[in-house]
Scaffold this motif. Structure first.
Motif, short mmCIF file in Angstrom:
data_model
loop_
_atom_site.label_atom_id
_atom_site.label_comp_id
_atom_site.label_asym_id
_atom_site.label_seq_id
_atom_site.Cartn_x
_atom_site.Cartn_y
_atom_site.Cartn_z
N GLN A 124 0.80 -1.42 0.07
CA GLN A 124 -0.02 0.02 0.20
C GLN A 124 0.93 1.45 -0.21
O GLN A 124 0.32 2.31 0.03
CB GLN A 124 -1.02 -0.05 1.33
CG GLN A 124 -2.04 -1.09 1.05
CD GLN A 124 -3.23 -0.45 0.22
OE1 GLN A 124 -3.10 -0.96 -0.96
NE2 GLN A 124 -4.22 0.39 0.48
N GLN A 125 2.18 1.24 0.11
CA GLN A 125 3.01 2.34 0.29
C GLN A 125 2.92 3.23 -1.13
O GLN A 125 3.00 2.68 -2.23
CB GLN A 125 4.60 1.84 0.39
CG GLN A 125 5.35 3.11 0.62
CD GLN A 125 6.67 2.73 1.26
OE1 GLN A 125 6.81 1.87 2.10
NE2 GLN A 125 7.84 3.19 0.57
N ILE A 126 2.80 4.61 -0.78
CA ILE A 126 3.06 5.58 -1.95
C ILE A 126 4.10 6.48 -1.74
O ILE A 126 4.26 6.97 -0.33
CB ILE A 126 1.66 6.51 -1.61
CG1 ILE A 126 0.29 5.67 -1.89
CG2 ILE A 126 2.06 7.51 -2.77
CD1 ILE A 126 -0.73 6.46 -1.40
N ASP A 127 5.04 6.49 -2.59
CA ASP A 127 6.41 7.19 -2.71
C ASP A 127 6.22 8.66 -2.77
O ASP A 127 6.85 9.13 -3.55
CB ASP A 127 7.38 6.58 -3.63
CG ASP A 127 7.83 4.94 -3.33
OD1 ASP A 127 7.71 4.73 -1.85
OD2 ASP A 127 7.86 3.97 -3.98
N HIS A 128 5.11 9.20 -1.93
CA HIS A 128 5.31 10.61 -2.12
C HIS A 128 4.77 10.97 -0.70
O HIS A 128 3.98 10.12 0.02
CB HIS A 128 4.27 11.15 -3.30
CG HIS A 128 4.60 10.75 -4.59
ND1 HIS A 128 5.70 11.56 -5.46
CD2 HIS A 128 4.16 9.75 -5.54
CE1 HIS A 128 5.89 10.73 -6.54
NE2 HIS A 128 4.89 9.78 -6.55
N SER A 129 4.62 12.47 -0.41
CA SER A 129 4.20 12.79 0.56
C SER A 129 2.61 13.41 0.49
O SER A 129 2.06 14.32 1.46
CB SER A 129 4.93 14.05 1.28
OG SER A 129 5.08 15.19 0.24
N SER A 130 2.18 13.30 -0.69
CA SER A 130 0.61 13.81 -1.15
C SER A 130 -0.09 12.66 -1.62
O SER A 130 0.47 11.97 -2.47
CB SER A 130 0.71 15.07 -2.22
OG SER A 130 -0.34 15.52 -2.48
N GLN A 131 -1.21 12.78 -1.57
CA GLN A 131 -2.41 11.75 -1.77
C GLN A 131 -3.64 12.33 -2.60
O GLN A 131 -4.40 13.11 -1.70
CB GLN A 131 -2.32 10.78 -0.82
CG GLN A 131 -3.66 9.58 -1.23
CD GLN A 131 -3.72 8.63 -0.07
OE1 GLN A 131 -3.27 8.55 0.86
NE2 GLN A 131 -4.56 7.60 -0.42
N THR A 132 -3.85 12.24 -3.86
CA THR A 132 -4.87 13.00 -4.23
C THR A 132 -5.81 11.85 -5.05
O THR A 132 -5.23 11.06 -5.74
CB THR A 132 -4.68 13.82 -5.45
OG1 THR A 132 -3.83 14.77 -4.80
CG2 THR A 132 -5.90 14.44 -6.04
N ASP A 133 -7.36 11.85 -4.73
CA ASP A 133 -8.06 11.11 -5.34
C ASP A 133 -9.39 11.87 -6.06
O ASP A 133 -9.71 12.91 -5.63
CB ASP A 133 -8.81 10.08 -4.26
CG ASP A 133 -7.72 9.30 -3.77
OD1 ASP A 133 -7.41 8.13 -4.35
OD2 ASP A 133 -7.12 9.46 -2.78
N LEU A 134 -9.79 11.45 -7.11
CA LEU A 134 -10.86 11.81 -7.91
C LEU A 134 -12.12 10.85 -7.83
O LEU A 134 -11.91 9.80 -8.27
CB LEU A 134 -10.65 12.40 -9.39
CG LEU A 134 -11.77 12.88 -10.22
CD1 LEU A 134 -12.30 14.27 -9.73
CD2 LEU A 134 -11.34 13.05 -11.48
N GLU A 135 -13.41 11.22 -7.25
CA GLU A 135 -14.39 10.45 -7.59
C GLU A 135 -15.27 10.94 -8.52
O GLU A 135 -15.60 12.26 -8.26
CB GLU A 135 -15.04 10.24 -5.79
CG GLU A 135 -13.92 9.62 -5.16
CD GLU A 135 -14.47 9.65 -3.64
OE1 GLU A 135 -15.43 8.50 -3.50
OE2 GLU A 135 -14.26 10.38 -2.97
N LEU A 136 -15.91 10.28 -9.32
CA LEU A 136 -16.99 10.72 -10.13
C LEU A 136 -18.21 9.77 -10.00
O LEU A 136 -18.12 8.63 -9.72
CB LEU A 136 -16.22 10.41 -11.49
CG LEU A 136 -14.99 11.31 -11.89
CD1 LEU A 136 -14.36 11.04 -13.25
CD2 LEU A 136 -15.43 12.76 -11.89
#
Length: 669
Positions: free
Chosen positions: A651-663
């Motif tokens: 589950q690791q994301i190699d960034h300090s930011s997480q963005t999601d778009l829900e439609l």
């Protein structure tokens, strides 16, 4: 420092954007979920409970109940109403020969301001006489079709998306419903979690999870008939409850209500449902029989011998090992409930039998699993009982099962005056008692190894001021997770709400003590958590703002403190509804995490936990293009200041930011 400065600039920019996004015009759309948040927002351990309730209320908001013709069973489908409130609503309708306006709900004194506002989204003013079940011709001619398409797009890659997960990183689902009033509901849905294979591997039929259902109501003596996948609740849930339960605040509002319910499984989760048929039939006046039969697969972790070590309810099938566990065991379940009520008294008897095709053999070397259910065949039986008059309500259930263990729960509520109600709830769940389908009031999350007393009060102290208070003491005679000997838990909370026509001020404080193992597991020490919330909300005819502050303090082995401040707003113009949220959080670690509710698309419950340091901002928009076509979009970002990666493992994301778009697209035809 540069990254932190840039994020602070983002925070300030979005703050001012929110302030300038709310000019004065048009008509407001007040979301019902903000009132649900006021009743459940401190229930941080009952998120699954609130998700089930959110799903029920989402359906009811789309298919409201005619309050003038609603039966007791119809009103019982609204989970936050107490038995007394249901009786008062029916008495008022009978006395006035039907409501002429929703504003008349204020005349029903047992409905508090929050409950009254929440109820207005799930009922409507209809005819004064209940029509008969419609003909098949009218059902097909006047029935309504709805198609809902949902998707979630992550603007990042997890480690599993690159190597480990078998499917794409996108979450998506569809749901089709055909309905005719509250009489007929026919539906079919499919859902896919991120990382699960689609149209490949064992999901060659497309989605990872499907649900299908047909529910008929008020068909002569048949009060309800469900075919396909369904949710079932009998009594107070000691024997059978795959539907919603009550957390501590909701128990205070519903005053320990006990009811039988059968409804469609409209959840995108592949856990907690039955599959087959269920029906409630009126045998005589005041005497109902609910019977059901179910056969369904489920996920399990197996021992080397092929027996079941653990029943899994996550529903994830992203990796080879997770997919190999998909539907690798089956269960057959049948039973029923005979329910009688007259002159304020009610009583019922429930019995169920379950057979699992692979024997359950939990790892009892872990002491807290010592009395977990084992074997292939299980039975449970219970008696539920109660009495209710204008001021007093008593409900209870006592159950037993395979191992001759006893479980009992009893609730007594009293309406001291129109402004004050109190409730006392006692439960005793023996270490030997177990049921594969039980879900009721508890601190430990299981109907086993717990005894306790809960006392609460709901007081309309002044015209504009309401107070809610509870204290709950639980004792666990046997080891439980993170406590290798007998232990206790003491939970207390108080909520004050001051309401004016446009302003709402809410304050909440929770103090909770749990005994857990010390570092060397030689003795128990206290895990103390304190949580506080203060929020101020303003709403006008077309826009609203809410400023909220949360704080948490935890003391266990070490101390931890955290806080979060959140600004949210909404604005409606023409057929467009906009909402925005921005918040800054700063906590020492996960122990002082902050929970906040965040508005999401239809049938989507969002209650994230924030820890560390960062900001969270989200924009929500809903456009009713025509009465038949609806578009929803939500974009949310979490920026962390204290890390260069998020989560761990696959589950690791190699960034300090997480963005999601829900439609989401909804089409009525």
């Amino acid at each position: 420092m540069l990254m932190k400065s840039m994020n602070l600039i983002k925070l300030a920019t979005l703050f001012f954007l929110l302030l300038f996004c709310f000019p004065l015009s048009a008509q407001n759309v007040h979301p019902w979920d903000k009132y649900l948040d006021e009743l459940t927002s401190s229930e941080v351990v009952d998120i699954e409970v609130t998700e089930e309730m959110y799903d029920i209320l989402s359906d009811l908001s789309e298919h409201p109940i005619d309050i003038n013709t609603a039966t007791r069973e119809d009103l019982s489908r609204i989970p936050f109403l107490s038995s007394q409130q249901i009786e008062d609503i029916q008495a008022y309708v009978y006395r006035t020969k039907g409501l002429k306006s929703i504003s008349e709900l204020s005349m029903i004194e047992s409905l508090g301001p929050v409950c009254r506002n929440l109820l207005s989204y799930f009922v409507y003013i209809g005819s004064e006489s209940k029509p008969n079940f419609p003909s098949l011709k009218n059902i097909f001619k006047y029935g309504k079709n709805e198609l809902l398409l949902s998707g979630k797009i992550p603007f990042y890659d997890r480690h599993g998306d690159k190597n480990g997960y078998l499917g794409p990183k996108y979450r998506h689902s569809f749901r089709y419903d055909f309905s005719y009033g509250n009489y007929v509901t026919l539906g079919f849905l499919g859902s896919q979690d991120p990382g699960e294979p689609f149209l490949t591997n064992r999901n060659h039929l497309g989605y990872d999870h499907y649900s299908y259902y047909l529910v008929l109501r008020d068909l002569g003596r048949i009060k309800v008939l469900a075919l396909g996948q369904y949710k079932l609740r009998l009594g107070m849930g000691l024997v059978m409850n795959t539907d919603f339960g009550f957390g501590k605040l909701m128990t205070l509002n519903s005053l320990g209500r006990s009811t039988n319910s059968v409804r469609a499984n409209t959840s995108r989760s592949s856990a907690n449902y039955l599959q087959g048929a269920a029906s409630t039939v009126s045998i005589l006046k005041g005497l109902d029989l609910t019977a059901f039969v179910s056969y369904r697969p489920f996920d399990a972790t197996l021992n080397e011998s092929g027996t079941i070590r653990t029943i899994l309810k996550t529903g994830y099938h992203r990796t080879v090992s997770e997919l190999n566990r998909k539907n690798n065991a089956h269960q057959f379940t049948s039973g029923g409930n005979l329910h009688w009520e007259a002159s304020g008294f009610h009583a019922g008897i429930t019995a169920i039998y379950c057979h699992v095709d692979k024997s359950l053999q939990p790892q009892t070397s872990q002491l807290y699993r010592l009395y977990y259910p084992s074997g292939s065949n299980f039975w449970n039986a219970s008696l539920d009982y109660g009495y209710m008059n204008y001021r007093l309500s008593f409900t209870g259930e006592t159950a037993t099962g395979n191992n001759n263990g006893i479980a009992t729960i009893n609730s007594l509520s009293y309406l001291v005056s129109n402004n004050l109600s109190i409730i006392a709830l006692q439960r005793f769940y023996s270490k030997k008692y177990s049921s594969l389908f039980s879900s009721s009031f508890s601190e430990g999350g299981r109907i086993q190894n717990e005894s306790g007393v809960y006392i609460g009060a709901n007081w309309q102290a002044l015209r504009h001021l309401s107070l809610m208070f509870y204290t709950d003491y639980s004792y666990f005679s046997q080891p439980r997770y993170q406590a290798s000997q007998s232990s206790y838990c003491w939970d207390n909370a108080i909520t004050a709400t001051y309401t004016l026509p446009r302003w709402t001020l809410l304050g909440r404080y929770q103090y909770k003590v749990r005994q857990k193992d010390n570092k060397n597991k030689t003795a128990l020490i206290n895990d103390v958590t304190q949580r506080g919330r203060l929020s101020l909300a303003f709403s006008s005819s077309n826009w609203g703002l809410r400023l909220q502050g949360d704080a948490a303090y935890n003391s266990y082995k070490t101390t931890s403190f955290g806080w979060m401040t959140t600004l949210s707003g909404n604005y409606t113009v023409w057929h467009l509804h906009l909402a925005g949220t921005i918040g800054y959080f700063n906590t020492d670690d996960y122990s002082s995490r902050i929970y906040t509710y965040e508005r999401g698309p239809l049938y989507s419950f969002t209650f994230p936990a924030f820890y560390g340091e960062g900001i969270r901002y989200a924009i929500f928009s809903r456009l009713d293009i025509t009465p038949s076509l609806l578009l929803i979009a939500k974009c949310g970002t979490t920026d962390y200041f204290d890390r260069n990666h998020i989560s761990s493992g696959l589950q690791q994301i190699d960034h300090s930011s997480q963005t999601d778009l829900e439609l989401q697209v909804k089409w009525k035809f």
